[in-house]
Design an enzyme around this catalytic site. Structure first.
Site, mmCIF file in Angstrom:
data_model
loop_
_atom_site.group_PDB
_atom_site.id
_atom_site.type_symbol
_atom_site.label_atom_id
_atom_site.label_comp_id
_atom_site.label_asym_id
_atom_site.label_seq_id
_atom_site.Cartn_x
_atom_site.Cartn_y
_atom_site.Cartn_z
ATOM 1 N N GLU A 19 0.811 -1.219 0.000
ATOM 2 C CA GLU A 19 0.000 0.000 0.000
ATOM 3 C C GLU A 19 0.852 1.279 0.000
ATOM 4 O OE1 GLU A 19 -4.125 -1.683 1.998
ATOM 5 O OE2 GLU A 19 -2.477 -1.208 3.355
ATOM 6 N N MET A 50 -9.447 -3.073 7.982
ATOM 7 C CA MET A 50 -8.959 -3.456 9.308
ATOM 8 C C MET A 50 -8.185 -2.364 10.043
ATOM 9 S SD MET A 50 -7.861 -7.407 8.365
ATOM 10 C CE MET A 50 -7.542 -7.842 10.079
ATOM 11 N N GLU A 51 -8.185 -1.134 9.532
ATOM 12 C CA GLU A 51 -7.389 -0.075 10.179
ATOM 13 C C GLU A 51 -8.067 1.284 10.297
ATOM 14 O OE1 GLU A 51 -6.182 -1.716 7.351
ATOM 15 O OE2 GLU A 51 -4.979 -3.234 8.403
ATOM 16 N N ASP A 69 -11.706 -6.863 -3.126
ATOM 17 C CA ASP A 69 -12.520 -8.092 -3.017
ATOM 18 C C ASP A 69 -13.899 -7.703 -2.497
ATOM 19 O OD1 ASP A 69 -10.590 -7.956 -0.390
ATOM 20 O OD2 ASP A 69 -12.633 -8.531 0.138
HETATM 21 C C1 3QA Z 1 -5.969 -7.858 4.878
HETATM 22 C C2 3QA Z 1 -5.478 -6.438 4.747
HETATM 23 C C3 3QA Z 1 -5.713 -5.647 6.000
HETATM 24 O O1 3QA Z 1 -4.736 -4.661 6.174
HETATM 25 C C4 3QA Z 1 -7.071 -4.994 5.734
HETATM 26 C C5 3QA Z 1 -6.271 -5.730 3.683
HETATM 27 C C6 3QA Z 1 -9.363 -5.858 1.990
HETATM 28 N N1 3QA Z 1 -10.335 -6.817 1.981
HETATM 29 C C7 3QA Z 1 -10.757 -7.004 3.243
HETATM 30 C C8 3QA Z 1 -11.730 -7.860 3.820
HETATM 31 N N2 3QA Z 1 -11.915 -7.814 5.168
HETATM 32 C C9 3QA Z 1 -11.183 -6.968 5.917
HETATM 33 N N3 3QA Z 1 -10.241 -6.137 5.424
HETATM 34 C C10 3QA Z 1 -10.028 -6.157 4.086
HETATM 35 N N4 3QA Z 1 -6.999 -4.694 4.338
HETATM 36 C C11 3QA Z 1 -4.924 -8.641 5.530
HETATM 37 S S1 3QA Z 1 -5.150 -10.325 5.531
HETATM 38 C C12 3QA Z 1 -4.081 -10.932 4.327
HETATM 39 C C13 3QA Z 1 -2.658 -10.975 4.760
HETATM 40 O O2 3QA Z 1 -1.887 -11.641 3.819
HETATM 41 C C14 3QA Z 1 -8.264 -4.323 3.720
HETATM 42 C C15 3QA Z 1 -9.162 -5.424 3.274
HETATM 43 N N5 3QA Z 1 -12.460 -8.700 3.075
HETATM 44 C C16 3QA Z 1 -0.566 -11.785 4.239
HETATM 45 C C17 3QA Z 1 0.049 -12.977 3.576
HETATM 46 O O3 3QA Z 1 -0.011 -14.070 4.460
#
Ligand code: 3QA
Length: 230
Positions: free
Chosen positions: A12, A172-173, A196
């Site tokens: 990001e 998530m932030e 997504d």
């Molecule tokens: C997800 C990221 C976190 O910083 C929140 C993406 C996009 N789609 C989402 C959803 N529910 C909640 N949040 C989001 N961001 C981190 S988990 C994947 C980690 O991968 C926004 C977001 N459906 C790391 C590799 O193992």
């Protein structure tokens, strides 16, 4: 004036750092902060790591240690509003914590005493975003963003969040950054590009579109910085 630009994941902020005129790294509190310059603006850029706790720490650090007086967040989100498609941009008008729950005491979801269910983002920054969008003919939606310490990939949870908070997107932030900035009286702005739809396919779609959607959001923030720098 120093402007904080933050994300949660490396993907990001990398497209932001790529556009800087120059930067130097300062490590603090087990994280890296990038003191950058862009068209005469002084910036501090960082990714927090995932979730509300890391995001709160990073936002507070950017303000209290690095002296940021405005904060812009750039990243990706899951769509709740059916009209939001992968790559679309949404700016938060207000944010809430969907996983904050003391309803056992008769309080509404997302509420704790001396807090509020929603925190409003700064209108001036939203107006700059609208200017950036119309300048470049980019569609920018406004809506409610719900934040929680869960990657939502479940229709039922998604419906609950939609119904309880009228949320348009989920991540998530954002709301934790909002609480920090609001408490410290720092104007803030939360922008997300959809990666997504927080459904069964969310994990798969997220992995496929994280990079491209994160770049769409970062490019838009650069457009805002262009306006601020003028
Ligand atoms: C997800 C990221 C976190 O910083 C929140 C993406 C996009 N789609 C989402 C959803 N529910 C909640 N949040 C989001 N961001 C981190 S988990 C994947 C980690 O991968 C926004 C977001 N459906 C790391 C590799 O193992």
């Amino acid at each position: 004036m120093k402007i904080a630009v933050m994300g949660a994941m490396p993907e990001e902020i990398e497209p932001l750092l790529d556009r800087m005129d120059g930067y130097k790294r300062v490590d603090y509190a087990k994280n890296s902060y990038y003191l950058a310059s862009y068209k005469g603006l002084e910036l501090v850029i960082a990714y927090s790591k995932i979730g509300k706790v890391f995001a709160s720490l990073t936002a507070a650090t950017m303000i209290e240690k690095f002296g940021a007086t405005k904060l812009l967040f750039s990243g990706v989100a899951g769509a709740i509003d059916e009209n939001l498609k992968i790559g679309d941009l949404i700016v938060a008008t207000k944010l809430c914590q969907h996983d904050l729950d003391i309803t056992a005491f008769g309080h509404p979801y997302g509420y704790v005493p001396e807090g509020s269910v929603y925190v409003r983002a700064d209108e001036e920054l939203i107006n700059i975003a609208k200017d950036a969008a119309s300048e470049k003919n980019i569609l920018l939606k406004e809506g409610i963003i719900a934040t929680g310490d869960q990657f939502v990939a479940d229709e039922e949870r998604k419906r609950f969040i939609a119904k309880t908070f009228k949320a348009d997107a989920i991540e998530m932030e954002g709301a934790s950054v909002a609480v920090v900035c609001d408490s410290l009286d720092i104007p803030f702005f939360i922008l997300r590009s959809i990666s997504d739809s927080a459904d069964m396919d969310a994990g798969f779609n997220f992995e496929e579109f994280l990079e491209s959607s994160a770049k769409i959001s970062a490019d838009f923030v650069i457009g805002m910085l262009d306006i601020i720098a003028k």
